[in-house]
Each structure stands twice: as structure tokens, then as C-alpha cells.
Design a protein around this motif. Structure first.
Motif, PDB file in Angstrom:
ATOM      1  N   PHE A 393       6.274 -10.426  13.148  1.00  0.00           N
ATOM      2  CA  PHE A 393       7.445 -10.008  13.643  1.00  0.00           C
ATOM      3  C   PHE A 393       6.913  -9.107  14.766  1.00  0.00           C
ATOM      4  O   PHE A 393       7.739  -8.869  15.694  1.00  0.00           O
ATOM      5  N   SER A 394       6.224  -7.999  14.350  1.00  0.00           N
ATOM      6  CA  SER A 394       6.094  -6.844  15.237  1.00  0.00           C
ATOM      7  C   SER A 394       5.468  -7.465  16.509  1.00  0.00           C
ATOM      8  O   SER A 394       5.653  -6.990  17.599  1.00  0.00           O
ATOM      9  N   LYS A 395       4.565  -8.424  16.309  1.00  0.00           N
ATOM     10  CA  LYS A 395       3.892  -9.329  17.564  1.00  0.00           C
ATOM     11  C   LYS A 395       4.914  -9.703  18.492  1.00  0.00           C
ATOM     12  O   LYS A 395       4.997  -9.444  19.584  1.00  0.00           O
ATOM     13  N   GLY A 396       6.044 -10.390  17.969  1.00  0.00           N
ATOM     14  CA  GLY A 396       7.099 -10.955  18.800  1.00  0.00           C
ATOM     15  C   GLY A 396       7.920  -9.857  19.521  1.00  0.00           C
ATOM     16  O   GLY A 396       8.150  -9.858  20.617  1.00  0.00           O
ATOM     17  N   CYS A 397       8.157  -8.806  18.696  1.00  0.00           N
ATOM     18  CA  CYS A 397       8.726  -7.384  19.239  1.00  0.00           C
ATOM     19  C   CYS A 397       8.121  -6.818  20.330  1.00  0.00           C
ATOM     20  O   CYS A 397       8.619  -6.502  21.583  1.00  0.00           O
ATOM     21  N   PHE A 398       6.807  -6.497  20.170  1.00  0.00           N
ATOM     22  CA  PHE A 398       6.220  -5.747  21.122  1.00  0.00           C
ATOM     23  C   PHE A 398       5.964  -6.603  22.466  1.00  0.00           C
ATOM     24  O   PHE A 398       5.966  -6.301  23.477  1.00  0.00           O
ATOM     25  N   LEU A 399       5.663  -7.861  22.138  1.00  0.00           N
ATOM     26  CA  LEU A 399       5.711  -8.824  23.338  1.00  0.00           C
ATOM     27  C   LEU A 399       6.871  -8.810  24.256  1.00  0.00           C
ATOM     28  O   LEU A 399       6.838  -8.937  25.532  1.00  0.00           O
ATOM     29  N   TRP A 400       8.097  -8.668  23.660  1.00  0.00           N
ATOM     30  CA  TRP A 400       9.167  -8.812  24.378  1.00  0.00           C
ATOM     31  C   TRP A 400       9.291  -7.434  24.978  1.00  0.00           C
ATOM     32  O   TRP A 400       9.705  -7.502  26.271  1.00  0.00           O
ATOM     33  N   PHE A 401       9.096  -6.395  24.554  1.00  0.00           N
ATOM     34  CA  PHE A 401       9.500  -5.216  25.173  1.00  0.00           C
ATOM     35  C   PHE A 401       8.539  -4.621  26.035  1.00  0.00           C
ATOM     36  O   PHE A 401       8.671  -4.002  27.117  1.00  0.00           O
ATOM     37  N   LEU A 402       7.194  -4.963  25.653  1.00  0.00           N
ATOM     38  CA  LEU A 402       5.997  -4.355  26.839  1.00  0.00           C
ATOM     39  C   LEU A 402       5.590  -5.316  27.660  1.00  0.00           C
ATOM     40  O   LEU A 402       4.728  -4.994  28.461  1.00  0.00           O
ATOM     41  N   CYS A 403       6.105  -6.531  27.621  1.00  0.00           N
ATOM     42  CA  CYS A 403       5.446  -7.532  28.759  1.00  0.00           C
ATOM     43  C   CYS A 403       5.959  -6.833  29.782  1.00  0.00           C
ATOM     44  O   CYS A 403       5.075  -7.058  30.983  1.00  0.00           O
ATOM     45  N   HIS A 404       7.356  -6.466  30.143  1.00  0.00           N
ATOM     46  CA  HIS A 404       7.686  -6.146  31.551  1.00  0.00           C
ATOM     47  C   HIS A 404       6.983  -4.893  32.223  1.00  0.00           C
ATOM     48  O   HIS A 404       6.394  -5.024  33.153  1.00  0.00           O
TER      49      HIS A 404
END
Length: 473
Positions: A393-404
Motif C-alpha cells: 500500500f505504501s508503494k502505491g501511495c508514494f508512487l501517486w504522490f511523488l511521481c509528479h
């Protein structure tokens, strides 16, 4: 443009590069409480749809007063490339334009930046004399072919007349001069029919492929996913919010494709559809932010209170809901502010504005907040399976917030005209991957089935790691 000098302007200079043929233009013709959140989104829709984007077939009126005040009226900026780039100009009221000595000045990006980097060194007339191309507006139509451009360059079109550099403005009291400027790059065959600037080329094809992928995925999974949501269960709210966010992204991709398809034909597109695409992206961001923060903060507070409630569900509390609402409100304000500061219909920008910089900082802060909360959960969790769930779940969250933020940094490795394309493509693909990870997590028969009370619900759609997707009835 800052005023430097107000001395009387001499007759406009003549430039050898301005070999303007007065012939027929060959360009295309112009042609917490989710109820409160929804209310906020409705207001946001009204604001976002008022935002006008700058098209590359540009209409307007030449304004002598504005040109005097700004020492030149900015008409349009365009990234030309190739050896057949064309600028088409069509004006009305030729007599008034000739009486004013109306002129269109073209500056290359390097000269423009140099001039604005040393504002105090140039007078009004000196700035006009630095233009690479001068087009006297004394005929109804012009079709100007730019010199061969080895690599893409931004060109600035500036309007000025004999009143622009006067010490004090004299109202000419003449009729309005309306214009239509069309900017064209060479297409694959080398003909000047491409309305896309170098900074936008390829986005039309990208959104076509993205819409195609969404359509194929919908045909395969939508029935099974709908059956899962209809059956309810402890994670019903999570799946519903996640699905709405995904739907908004798909609608945004379709709207962008429609806008760019029309833009490819007339250089104007459908501004309303372009604004609607931006709105859908903003709404999707809001949905995902509220979902991820509510889940993470709710789980964190539950663990801190040693709650014995069912694990891994939508476990929002007044504190977690309040935190989510504050973060959502801040993000909405910054997103709307950023859209008003930008002139183009792109959901993701290079973030040279203050609003864009603050938005990047907010996403980094939110990622750090999630990292802190999830670290507390993972460090206290004894179950290996549950810990693995939280890590995924952390991987999904960080990918969403940090990709930009990451793609904004990566974009500086590319040339300026490539940056927005790198950011747009990278962020859209990364956010889609983040949603796939979260769907895989919440519908996984191999992991989530075992660690949550979803095991009491029969899932018609499952995705098992290392196995082919299967349907369960």
C-alpha cells in the motif's frame, strides 16, 4: 514589459530577414463529509471552465494603448521547428493599420530572454530594433515562411505601432484592427499543416493510445468490478472511491483526445473540453488524496488506540477526516490557482509559477506524512502478511504522490520544449500504475483475502501474484 524609455520612435526599421510575400494565406481556416466535497468540486468546475487557453490560431484586436503601456503588445508565443514553418496573418481595416504604421515584430527565444534579462540597457526603440523579423501590417493577408530552424525554438510575436514608444500616449481614435494569426509547423511530409508546437507534438497520439488502453481494460474488467462493488463488504467505500478516481482519469484522457483531435484540424481545439479535462484531473487528484489520507491516518490512529476493530478498512476518525479535508482544500486552491496562471490546456505543467512550486511542496509534505504514519503501522505490526500488505500500500501511495515532483525534477534533464511532455506522460502513466497496484492489493485473493474481512465476501475479480486473473462466483 517594463517601461524603460519614452522617447519619440523613429520610422520602423526594415529587416532583410522580413521577406514577406503578400500572397493568399495557405493555412487552414479558423474555425469527511463527501456532500461538502462534491459541493466544493461543483464550485471548482465553475472556476475551471472559465479559464481560457491560448490556441495557436489566435484571434483578437491590436490595441495601441496596451502596446504603449507594455512597450509592445504580446500576441502569441509558438515553438517552430523544421524548414517550412509558416506564420499566417489576416487583418481587417488595412487603412487604419497603415495609418498607424502597425507592425508585427518576431523575436527568437534567445534574443527575447537576453533583452528581458537586461531591461535597463534597452530603450523602447532599441528593443524593437532587435527583432529578427519585421512584418508591416499594410495588407489584408500575409504568409511568412520562417528561416530554416535546426532545432525547435520559441518565437514571440509582438505588435507595435508609431504610438508605442511615445513619451505620452496619444489616442489615435481609429477603428479597431482585428487579427487572426495561425502558426504552422511542417508535418511528416514536410508541408506546413501541423498546428502543434514542438512542446505539444506527440500528445495527441499519446492520449489516443491511453484512451484505447482504458477501453480495452474496461471491456475486460468492468463487469466483474461492478459486481464486486454491488456486493458491498467492509471495503466497499474504498473500492467505490478508487473506481470513481479511475473513471475521472479515463474521462480526462478522452476529453484531452477530443480537444487535441480538433486542435490538429484548426489550431484552436475545443477550449471547453480542454477545461473539462483539467477539471476531471483535479477531481481525480482530490478523490485519491481524500482516500489515501483517510485510510492511512485512520489506520494509524486505530493502531495508536489499540483498536480491536476490523483491520484495513475505511477507518476514518474526526481527526483523520479533518486532516484529509484540510489537505484536500489546500490542494484544490493550489490547483485552481495554477490553472489560472497557465495559458495552455495541460493538466501537468513545468511548475515555473509560485502556485506550481507550492503544489509540488504540498505533495512532498503529504508523502512524508504518509511515510510517517505507515512506518508506525509497519513497525508495530507482527503479522508478516499484514506487514506485506501495508508495504505494498505504501508503494502505491508514494508512487501517486511523488511521481509528479520526481518527473518535474527529471524534466530538467531535457530541453525546455520537451519538459511538459515528459511531465504529462510520466505522471499519467505513474498514476495509472499506482491505481493498478491499489486495485491489485484490495482485490488480491492471495493477500488481502487473508488479512481482511473481505474474505467473507465472494470476489468475482481477483488478481493473484504470479498467476493469471481468474473470476470467482
Amino acid at each position: 514589459m517594463r517601461s524603460v524609455s519614452r522617447d519619440q520612435a523613429p520610422p520602423p526599421p526594415v529587416f532583410p530577414a522580413a521577406d514577406v510575400a503578400a500572397r493568399r494565406c495557405t493555412c487552414h481556416p479558423a474555425g469527511g463529509d463527501r456532500t461538502e466535497m462534491l459541493g466544493g468540486l461543483a464550485l471548482l468546475a465553475g472556476l475551471a471552465l472559465l479559464h481560457n487557453a491560448g490556441a495557436k490560431t489566435v484571434h483578437g484586436s491590436f490595441d495601441s494603448a496596451l502596446a504603449w503601456h507594455s512597450r509592445g503588445q504580446h500576441i502569441v508565443t509558438f515553438l517552430f521547428h523544421g524548414d517550412q514553418a509558416v506564420l499566417c496573418v489576416r487583418i481587417t481595416n488595412v487603412a487604419a493599420a497603415a495609418g498607424k504604421d502597425a507592425t508585427l515584430y518576431l523575436y527568437q527565444n534567445e534574443q527575447w530572454l537576453k533583452m528581458h534579462g537586461s531591461m535597463e540597457e534597452y530603450s523602447c526603440t532599441e528593443k524593437l530594433s532587435l527583432a529578427q523579423v519585421l512584418i508591416p501590417l499594410n495588407q489584408t493577408e500575409y504568409n511568412y515562411t520562417l528561416p530554416q530552424i535546426v532545432y525547435p525554438k520559441a518565437w514571440y510575436a509582438i505588435y507595435a505601432d508609431k504610438y508605442t514608444c511615445l513619451m505620452s500616449y496619444e489616442d489615435p481614435k481609429s477603428d479597431d484592427i482585428t487579427y487572426e494569426v495561425t502558426l504552422l509547423n511542417p508535418d511528416a511530409a514536410g508541408n506546413p499543416f501541423d498546428h502543434f508546437g514542438a512542446d505539444e507534438s506527440g500528445l495527441h497520439e499519446f492520449y489516443f493510445l491511453l484512451v484505447l488502453v482504458y477501453f480495452v481494460a474496461a471491456c475486460i474488467y468492468i463487469q466483474a468490478l461492478w459486481q464486486t462493488i454491488k456486493k458491498g463488504g467492509p471495503m466497499h467505500t474504498v473500492l467505490k472511491v478508487l473506481s470513481i478516481a479511475l473513471l475521472l482519469q479515463a474521462v480526462s484522457a478522452l476529453a484531452n483526445y477530443i480537444h487535441f483531435s480538433r486542435y490538429a484540424r484548426d489550431g484552436k481545439g475545443v477550449p471547453f473540453i480542454g477545461s473539462f479535462a483539467e477539471l476531471c484531473d483535479i477531481a481525480s487528484e482530490v478523490q485519491m488524496l481524500y482516500l489515501l489520507l483517510s485510510l492511512c491516518m485512520g489506520w494509524t490512529l486505530s493502531r495508536m488506540k489499540k483498536s480491536q476493530s476490523k483491520p484495513l478498512q475505511w477507518d476514518s476518525t474526526p481527526t483523520s477526516t479533518g486532516f484529509a479535508v484540510v489537505a484536500v482544500t489546500a490542494q484544490v486552491i493550489l490547483l485552481v490557482w495554477e490553472q489560472f496562471e497557465e495559458n495552455e490546456h495541460h493538466s501537468f505543467h513545468a511548475h515555473l509559477s509560485l502556485a506550481g512550486t507550492l503544489l509540488i511542496a504540498l505533495k512532498i509534505c503529504l508523502a512524508m506524512s504518509l511515510a510517517f504514519g505507515l512506518y508506525q503501522i509497519i513497525s508495530l505490526e507482527r503479522s508478516t502478511m499484514k506487514r506485506q500488505f501495508y508495504i505494498t500500500f505504501s508503494k502505491g501511495c508514494f508512487l501517486w504522490f511523488l511521481c509528479h515532483p520526481c518527473f518535474v525534477v527529471i524534466s530538467y534533464l531535457f530541453k525546455e520544449y520537451q519538459r511538459e511532455k515528459v511531465i504529462t506522460v510520466g505522471v499519467v502513466l505513474s498514476q495509472s500504475l499506482s491505481m493498478v497496484i491499489l486495485y491489485r492489493l484490495f482485490l488480491s485473493h492471495s493477500l488481502y483475502w487473508e488479512v481482511s474481512s473481505l474474505s467473507s465476501v465472494t470476489l468475482p475479480l481477483t488478481v493473484s501474484s504470479g498467476h493469471r486473473s481468474r473470476y470467482y462466483s
